[in-house]
Design a protein around this motif. Structure first.
Motif, PDB file in Angstrom:
ATOM      1  N   SER A  83     -15.402  93.827 156.809  1.00 40.56           N
ATOM      2  CA  SER A  83     -16.194  95.018 157.106  1.00 40.56           C
ATOM      3  C   SER A  83     -17.018  94.807 158.380  1.00 40.56           C
ATOM      4  O   SER A  83     -17.274  95.752 159.114  1.00 40.56           O
ATOM      5  CB  SER A  83     -17.084  95.371 155.931  1.00 40.56           C
ATOM      6  OG  SER A  83     -18.063  94.400 155.759  1.00 40.56           O
ATOM      7  N   ILE A 100     -16.409 101.603 155.726  1.00 38.11           N
ATOM      8  CA  ILE A 100     -17.115 100.331 155.891  1.00 38.11           C
ATOM      9  C   ILE A 100     -18.094 100.117 154.748  1.00 38.11           C
ATOM     10  O   ILE A 100     -18.193  99.023 154.168  1.00 38.11           O
ATOM     11  CB  ILE A 100     -17.845 100.316 157.253  1.00 38.11           C
ATOM     12  CG1 ILE A 100     -16.826 100.164 158.367  1.00 38.11           C
ATOM     13  CG2 ILE A 100     -18.867  99.207 157.297  1.00 38.11           C
ATOM     14  CD1 ILE A 100     -17.405 100.261 159.725  1.00 38.11           C
ATOM     15  N   MET A 144     -17.374 105.304 158.664  1.00 36.87           N
ATOM     16  CA  MET A 144     -18.543 104.560 158.178  1.00 36.87           C
ATOM     17  C   MET A 144     -18.531 104.468 156.655  1.00 36.87           C
ATOM     18  O   MET A 144     -18.971 103.468 156.083  1.00 36.87           O
ATOM     19  CB  MET A 144     -19.834 105.224 158.653  1.00 36.87           C
ATOM     20  CG  MET A 144     -20.099 105.117 160.130  1.00 36.87           C
ATOM     21  SD  MET A 144     -19.827 103.477 160.799  1.00 36.87           S
ATOM     22  CE  MET A 144     -21.153 102.583 160.028  1.00 36.87           C
ATOM     23  N   LEU A 156     -16.318  98.973 151.724  1.00 38.81           N
ATOM     24  CA  LEU A 156     -15.956  97.552 151.790  1.00 38.81           C
ATOM     25  C   LEU A 156     -17.167  96.664 151.525  1.00 38.81           C
ATOM     26  O   LEU A 156     -17.072  95.651 150.835  1.00 38.81           O
ATOM     27  CB  LEU A 156     -15.386  97.231 153.171  1.00 38.81           C
ATOM     28  CG  LEU A 156     -13.877  97.344 153.323  1.00 38.81           C
ATOM     29  CD1 LEU A 156     -13.496  97.116 154.769  1.00 38.81           C
ATOM     30  CD2 LEU A 156     -13.183  96.322 152.442  1.00 38.81           C
ATOM     31  N   LEU A 157     -18.333  97.074 152.086  1.00 38.34           N
ATOM     32  CA  LEU A 157     -19.551  96.307 151.840  1.00 38.34           C
ATOM     33  C   LEU A 157     -19.896  96.343 150.349  1.00 38.34           C
ATOM     34  O   LEU A 157     -20.316  95.334 149.773  1.00 38.34           O
ATOM     35  CB  LEU A 157     -20.717  96.875 152.651  1.00 38.34           C
ATOM     36  CG  LEU A 157     -20.704  96.604 154.143  1.00 38.34           C
ATOM     37  CD1 LEU A 157     -21.833  97.354 154.817  1.00 38.34           C
ATOM     38  CD2 LEU A 157     -20.862  95.123 154.412  1.00 38.34           C
ATOM     39  N   LEU A 195     -14.795  95.594 161.340  1.00 39.52           N
ATOM     40  CA  LEU A 195     -14.654  97.042 161.524  1.00 39.52           C
ATOM     41  C   LEU A 195     -15.948  97.652 162.061  1.00 39.52           C
ATOM     42  O   LEU A 195     -15.917  98.542 162.920  1.00 39.52           O
ATOM     43  CB  LEU A 195     -14.283  97.683 160.185  1.00 39.52           C
ATOM     44  CG  LEU A 195     -12.906  97.282 159.648  1.00 39.52           C
ATOM     45  CD1 LEU A 195     -12.703  97.842 158.261  1.00 39.52           C
ATOM     46  CD2 LEU A 195     -11.819  97.762 160.574  1.00 39.52           C
ATOM     47  N   THR A 196     -17.094  97.172 161.564  1.00 43.19           N
ATOM     48  CA  THR A 196     -18.373  97.671 162.086  1.00 43.19           C
ATOM     49  C   THR A 196     -18.481  97.408 163.579  1.00 43.19           C
ATOM     50  O   THR A 196     -18.878  98.282 164.358  1.00 43.19           O
ATOM     51  CB  THR A 196     -19.549  96.978 161.371  1.00 43.19           C
ATOM     52  OG1 THR A 196     -19.324  97.008 159.981  1.00 43.19           O
ATOM     53  CG2 THR A 196     -20.860  97.659 161.696  1.00 43.19           C
ATOM     54  N   SER A 205     -23.849 106.943 154.838  1.00 50.02           N
ATOM     55  CA  SER A 205     -22.629 106.555 154.141  1.00 50.02           C
ATOM     56  C   SER A 205     -22.887 106.390 152.645  1.00 50.02           C
ATOM     57  O   SER A 205     -22.008 106.645 151.825  1.00 50.02           O
ATOM     58  CB  SER A 205     -22.099 105.240 154.697  1.00 50.02           C
ATOM     59  OG  SER A 205     -22.105 105.275 156.089  1.00 50.02           O
TER      60      SER A 205
END
Lengths: 125, 517
Positions: free
Chosen positions: B193, B224, B221, B227-228, B196-197, B283
Motif C-alpha cells: 500500500s 489504498i 485512495m 489495503l492498509l 501505491l501511495t 477514504s
C-alpha cells in the motif's frame, strides 16, 4: 514499459500468494520472498520509470542539468530488500529448527499450539 | 536550462535542543539494547542497566508528553532535509501518551521477569530484546512518515521474533511459525500500500499525505485504505484475521506474552486508527460499512472464543482481541467522543492486558497447570491472586469505577450520538461485548479459584516472588486509581482529540502548512 512491469508485478504477487497457500513451510517461505519482490518491483514502477540520468548535480551548478531519475523509490526498495532479507533469513532458520524439533514441514501436522483432538467446548469443561 | 526559483530544501537552523526530547526515548532504548547485547554475560548488571535505561526513557516520555500538552504537536525532521523530503518524527498527545504507557508497562514487565527468572537458567538477551521491542513500539507511535512506520514495524517484528522463540521449546517454534508468517505477510501488504501511495501522491510524509490526499482520485485512495485496513487488521488481530493471536500468544514465557499483549496489537490498532481516521478521513468514509462489520464481528467473536477456551492464556488471548474490537468501534465512529474513547481505550488496554497476563503467569506458577480444567480451589489459599484476577476481569469488561469503564462509556456515547443504523449496531455490540466478557472472565475466575480442586495428582503450590505480585499489583492499582480519578486522562483527551479530527496544528508543526499542493 510500465505495462510490462505492471503485468510482471501481478505475476509475482499471484505466484507468491499461490505458494503461500500451500501446506509446506518451505514453499510458503518461497512464496513470501516472491511476494516481497513483487512488492519491491511495484514500488519501483510506481516511482515512474524514466530513461533519465542519475540524480547527480554536475560541478558548478546549483541544480541538476535536465530531468533526472527519481532516486527515492530506489532508496525505499533498498531498505525493503534489506529488511525482507533479514526476515527471510530468520524464517528460514525457524523453519529448519521447526523441522528438527517438530519433525514436520507440513503446517497441518504442526498442531502443538492448537491441538486437534480436544472435545468441543461444552463437553470440555 | 534557466534558473528556477526553487523552494528551500534544507533546514538552515539547528534543531532546538529541547526538541530532541522527541527522539531521545528511541535513541536511549536503541543504545541501551546495543549496550546490553554486549553485556549479555554480565548477570545481574544487565538487569540494573536495563532498569536505568527504561527510567531514562520514561523520563523523556513524560517530558515529551508535558511539552505536547503544553504547546501542541511537536515535530523534528532528520538529516537537515525539510519535510516532506526528510524523515519526520512528530508527536501528538495520543502518540506521546501511548509511548509513555508502553515504557511504564515494559518497566513493570522487566521487574516481574527478573523476579520470576530461574536462577539456573542461562543468561539470554531478554532485556536487550525487550528494549529493542520498546524502541520499535515507541518509534511507531512517534514517527511522522509512513515508510518510517514500516521500518519501526519491522524493528518491532524482529525483536518479537527473538522473544517468541527464547527458550526454544517445540511449542514456541510452532507458535513462531504462525506468528512470523502472518506478521511478515501483514508488513508486506503494508509495503504494497505504501508503494501505491507513493505512486499516487508522490509523498509518504503523514502530514503531507493529509494535505494532498483530498485532491487525489477517491476510488484509488479507497483501495489504498482497504489495503492498509487489511495489513493493520492482521497486525491488530481484527475479526476475520484474528486466528493467529490465540494460537501464538500462549506459547512463549508469560512475560513475553504480557509484553506482546500490551504492546503489539496496540501498535497495529494505533496505526490503523492514525492512517484511516487522521490521515485518510475521506477514504475511511467509503469503508464505513466494512469497518462497522469488522468492529461488530471482533466485539462479538472475541468473548465467545474466550468462553469456549479451556487454556487460560489462550482464553486471555481472546480477551485481547475483544479490546481491539472496542478501538475498532471508535474507528468506525470518528466523532469527538469516538476518537477520545478509542484513544483512552488503547491506554487502558496496554495496561490491563499486560496485567492480566502477568496475573495468569502467577496462577500458572501457583497451580503448575495451564489448563483451567485442572485448576481450582485456590480462592482461599491465595486470596491476593483471586482479587487481582477478579479486578482485571471487571476492568476488561468495563465495569465502573475501573479504568476500562470510561473509554467504553465514551464509545457508547459516540455510538448513540451518531444515530443511524451503524451507531445503534455498534452500541448494542459494545454492551453485548461487555456482558459476554464478564461471563467469560467470571467463568475463568470460577474455574480457577472458586470450585473445589479437581482430583488430580496436584502439585504443591509454588508461590511467586513478592516482587512479581508487587509488579502485577502495581498495574492493577494503576487501573483502579485511574478509574477512580480519571480527570487528568479526560483533560488530556479533551486537548488531544480535536487535533486528530482537524490535523491543521499537526501539519503546521511538521512545517508544511503554508504550501499548497
Amino acid at each position: 514499459m510500465d505495462y510490462v512491469l505492471a503485468a510482471l508485478v501481478g505475476c509475482f504477487i499471484a505466484l507468491g500468494i499461490y505458494l503461500l497457500l500451500s501446506r509446506s513451510v518451505i514453499r510458503m517461505l518461497l512464496g513470501m520472498v516472491i511476494f516481497g519482490n513483487g512488492v519491491n518491483l511495484l514500488i519501483f514502477t510506481a516511482g515512474r520509470l524514466t530513461r533519465d540520468i542519475a540524480p547527480i548535480i554536475p560541478p558548478g551548478l546549483a541544480q541538476p542539468d535536465g530531468p533526472i531519475a527519481n532516486p527515492l523509490p530506489q532508496a525505499l526498495i533498498l531498505t525493503a530488500i534489506v529488511i525482507g532479507f533479514a526476515m527471510f533469513s530468520f524464517l528460514l532458520v525457524l523453519a529448519f529448527r521447526a523441522y528438527q524439533s517438530l519433525d514436520a514441514d507440513n503446517t497441518d501436522t504442526m498442531r502443538l499450539t492448537e491441538p486437534v483432538d480436544e472435545p468441543n467446548p461444552p463437553l470440555s469443561y | 536550462m534557466e534558473d528556477l526559483a526553487l523552494p528551500p530544501a534544507m533546514i538552515e537552523t539547528a534543531t532546538a535542543a529541547a526538541d530532541w526530547v522527541l527522539v531521545l526515548p528511541l535513541v536511549l532504548s536503541l543504545m541501551g539494547a546495543a549496550l546490553l547485547l554486549m553485556l549479555r554475560k554480565s548477570g545481574g548488571l544487565s538487569f540494573v542497566l536495563s532498569v536505568i535505561v527504561l527510567c531514562g526513557v520514561i523520563a523523556c516520555d513524560i517530558s515529551l508528553l508535558l511539552r505536547v500538552l503544553d504547546g501542541g504537536p511537536l515535530s523534528m525532521t532528520m538529516g537537515r532535509w525539510l519535510p516532506p523530503f526528510g524523515i519526520s518524527f512528530a508527536a501528538d498527545i495520543f502518540g506521546a501518551a501511548f509511548a509513555l504507557t508502553s515504557a511504564v508497562v515494559t518497566l513493570v514487565v522487566l521487574v516481574y521477569a527478573e523476579s520470576e527468572r530461574d536462577p539456573e537458567a542461562e543468561r539470554d538477551n531478554f532485556p536487550s530484546l525487550v528494549l529493542l521491542l520498546l524502541a520499535g513500539v515507541t518509534g511507531s507511535f512517534l514517527t511522522g512518515d509512513m515508510f518510517n512506520l514500516y521500518v519501526w514495524f519491522e524493528v518491532t517484528l524482529i525483536a518479537s521474533f527473538g522473544l517468541i522463540v527464547l527458550g526454544g521449546r517445540p511449542i514456541q517454534l510452532d507458535a513462531a511459525v504462525k506468528y512470523g508468517f502472518l506478521n511478515f505477510l501483514a508488513t508486506t501488504f503494508f509495503l504494497l500500500s505504501l508503494g501505491l501511495t507513493y505512486g499516487l501522491l508522490g509523498t509518504l510524509n503523514m502530514a503531507d499525505i493529509m494535505r494532498v490526499a483530498p485532491s487525489a482520485n477517491p476510488a484509488a485512495m479507497a483501495g489504498i485504505a482497504a489495503l492498509l485496513l487489511l495489513a493493520f487488521g492482521i497486525k491488530a488481530a481484527a475479526f476475520p484475521l484474528n486466528a493467529w493471536l490465540p494460537a501464538s500468544y500462549h506459547a512463549p514465557s508469560v512475560v513475553v506474552s504480557a509484553l506482546f499483549a500490551g504492546l503489539l496489537t496496540k501498535v497495529g490498532i494505533y496505526a490503523l486508527f492514525k492512517s484511516l481516521v487522521v490521515i485518510l478521513p475521506a477514504s475511511r468514509d467509503l469503508l464505513e460499512p466494512v469497518l462497522v462489520a469488522i468492529a461488530v464481528g471482533t466485539l462479538l467473536v472475541a468473548p465467545l472464543g474466550a468462553i469456549a477456551e479451556t487454556n487460560l492464556r489462550r482464553a486471555i488471548g481472546f480477551l485481547v482481541i475483544g479490546g481491539v474490537g472496542a478501538v475498532l468501534a471508535g474507528i468506525a465512529i470518528p466523532t469527538l467522543a469516538g476518537v477520545s474513547g478509542a484513544g483512552l481505550y488503547i491506554v487502558h488496554a496496554i495496561i490491563s492486558m499486560t496485567a492480566i497476563y502477568l496475573v495468569a503467569g502467577l496462577i500458572e506458577r501457583w497451580t503448575g497447570e495451564t489448563d483451567t480444567r485442572r485448576m481450582g480451589g485456590i480462592y482461599a489459599d491465595n486470596t491476593p491472586l483471586s482479587v487481582l484476577f477478579f479486578i482485571l476481569v471487571l476492568a476488561t469488561a468495563g465495569v465502573p469505577p475501573l479504568l476500562g469503564f470510561w473509554p467504553k462509556l465514551l464509545l457508547v456515547q459516540a455510538a448513540v450520538g451518531e444515530g443511524g443504523w451503524s451507531g445503534g449496531v455498534i452500541a448494542v455490540a459494545l454492551l453485548v461485548n461487555a456482558v459476554l466478557t464478564l461471563i467469560a472472565g467470571s467463568r475463568l475466575w470460577a474455574h480457577i479459584f472458586w470450585r473445589p480442586a479437581p482430583e488430580t495428582g496436584a502439585t504443591a503450590p509454588r508461590a511467586g516472588k513478592r516482587v512479581a505480585y508487587g509488579a502485577a499489583g502495581g498495574l492493577v492499582a494503576l487501573i483502579v486509581v485511574a478509574g477512580l480519578w480519571p480527570n487528568p486522562l479526560f483533560e488530556a483527551v479533551r486537548l488531544g482529540a480535536p487535533d486528530l479530527l482537524n490535523p491543521a496544528r499537526y501539519v503546521a508543526a511538521v512545517g508544511l502548512a503554508g504550501e499548497t499542493p
